[in-house]
Design an enzyme around this catalytic site. Structure first.
Site, mmCIF file in Angstrom:
data_model
loop_
_atom_site.group_PDB
_atom_site.id
_atom_site.type_symbol
_atom_site.label_atom_id
_atom_site.label_comp_id
_atom_site.label_asym_id
_atom_site.label_seq_id
_atom_site.Cartn_x
_atom_site.Cartn_y
_atom_site.Cartn_z
ATOM 1 N N SER A 151 0.829 -1.199 0.000
ATOM 2 C CA SER A 151 0.000 0.000 0.000
ATOM 3 C C SER A 151 0.877 1.267 0.000
ATOM 4 O O SER A 151 1.619 1.498 -0.942
ATOM 5 C CB SER A 151 -0.957 -0.045 1.194
ATOM 6 O OG SER A 151 -1.969 0.920 1.071
ATOM 7 N N ASP A 227 -10.060 -5.693 -3.659
ATOM 8 C CA ASP A 227 -9.507 -4.624 -2.820
ATOM 9 C C ASP A 227 -10.369 -3.370 -2.965
ATOM 10 O O ASP A 227 -10.432 -2.767 -4.034
ATOM 11 C CB ASP A 227 -8.065 -4.349 -3.267
ATOM 12 C CG ASP A 227 -7.330 -3.379 -2.356
ATOM 13 O OD1 ASP A 227 -7.963 -2.466 -1.802
ATOM 14 O OD2 ASP A 227 -6.102 -3.531 -2.210
ATOM 15 N N HIS A 263 -7.310 -6.021 0.603
ATOM 16 C CA HIS A 263 -6.140 -5.201 0.925
ATOM 17 C C HIS A 263 -5.428 -5.666 2.189
ATOM 18 O O HIS A 263 -4.474 -5.043 2.633
ATOM 19 C CB HIS A 263 -6.595 -3.742 1.104
ATOM 20 C CG HIS A 263 -5.508 -2.714 0.933
ATOM 21 N ND1 HIS A 263 -4.987 -2.371 -0.286
ATOM 22 C CD2 HIS A 263 -4.861 -1.933 1.842
ATOM 23 C CE1 HIS A 263 -4.071 -1.432 -0.146
ATOM 24 N NE2 HIS A 263 -3.965 -1.150 1.136
#
Length: 285
Positions: A151, A227, A263
């Site tokens: 991320s 995600d 995620h």
């Protein structure tokens, strides 16, 4: 620079060290995790994989839930899990939101008032921390280093790799914020750390940086189709691949869209071994 070891934990035949040390670049004590594989404990010098964490995380999250130690143990690779920002600097606004300030250093050197006095995560990750580690832990091979991240940390891995040709033997990323100047997370962070200096913004955007890359480029990027942040337009990996293709640098870029994955660390743990293997082949491990 000395490290204080606050805990030693057995993991996959090696040792996970919880460390703390004073850092000049961030103007505070920094905590991190260092995994030493069995090979390092037996006296061998081992290559190093830096893992950069995402928003709100510390050096503990992936060490406890990402399971990079599994393949790192087998391949004889040390793993460094740094923190994501300075802590406790008492800069106005640093604790007002989860996606800026504390836990959200974005791996840049800030230039705005207040933040410029400690939010220097770019310098910390690329210079101060590795120099301190390689000086203190002789079992770490500072000439063989790779980088990965998730991320915000995926953004960090890509940008640090692209801004420092030759420094890292390989780079991979999980769900990276690949085009921060065009997503809400990145725009908020860059506005806060750089003000309106759009040129500075582009210096820390992987999609902009890949356009300037010279020579062959090999990258592994995994993104889950489930995600929510990908669906919301925070990650924009397609923009990165399109920019690489336009510059003729896409031949070795692997963007793998992993069906249904989100995620979370469930996603990362599912592919951690493959990312360690990606690094291992290029580290000669």
């Amino acid at each position: 620079m000395s490290f204080e070891t606050t805990a030693t934990i057995a993991s996959f035949g090696g040792k996970l060290l919880k460390l703390k040390h004073p850092a000049k670049s961030t103007n505070c004590d920094m905590a991190l995790n260092l995994y030493l594989p069995p090979a390092a404990l037996s006296g061998k010098t081992v290559p190093v994989l830096f893992y950069l964490s995402g928003l709100t995380c510390t050096g503990d999250n992936c060490a406890e839930k990402g399971f990079f130690q599994h393949a790192a143990s087998q391949r004889g690779i040390a793993v460094v899990y740094p923190d994501t920002s300075p802590r406790g600097l008492k800069v106005a606004g640093e604790d007002e939101s989860w996606d800026f300030g504390t836990g959200a250093g974005f791996y840049v050197d800030a230039t705005t008032p207040g933040y410029k006095d400690g939010y220097h995560m770019y310098t910390y990750i690329t210079e101060e921390l590795p120099n301190a580690l390689f000086s203190h832990f002789k079992e770490l091979d500072g000439s063989r280093v790779s980088i990965t991240g998730h991320s915000m940390g995926g953004h960090g891995a890509l940008t640090l790799f692209l801004k420092n040709p030759g420094k890292y033997k390989s780079c991979s990323a999980f769900a990276p914020i690949a085009n921060p100047i065009n997503c809400p997370w990145g725009q908020k962070a860059f506005k806060g750390y750089f003000g309106d200096d759009s040129a500075k913004w582009k210096e820390h955007d992987a999609t902009e940086l890949v356009k300037q890359w010279k020579g062959p480029l090999e990258l592994l990027i995994d993104v889950g189709t489930g995600d929510n942040f990908y669906k919301q337009g925070q990650l924009l990996p397609e923009n990165f691949v399109a920019a690489a293709k336009e510059a003729g640098n896409d031949k070795g870029v692997q963007l793998r869209m992993q069906k249904d994955y989100d995620h979370s660390y469930f996603f990362m743990a599912s592919f951690a071994d493959e990312h360690v293997e990606w690094a291992a082949k290029r580290l000669g491990a």
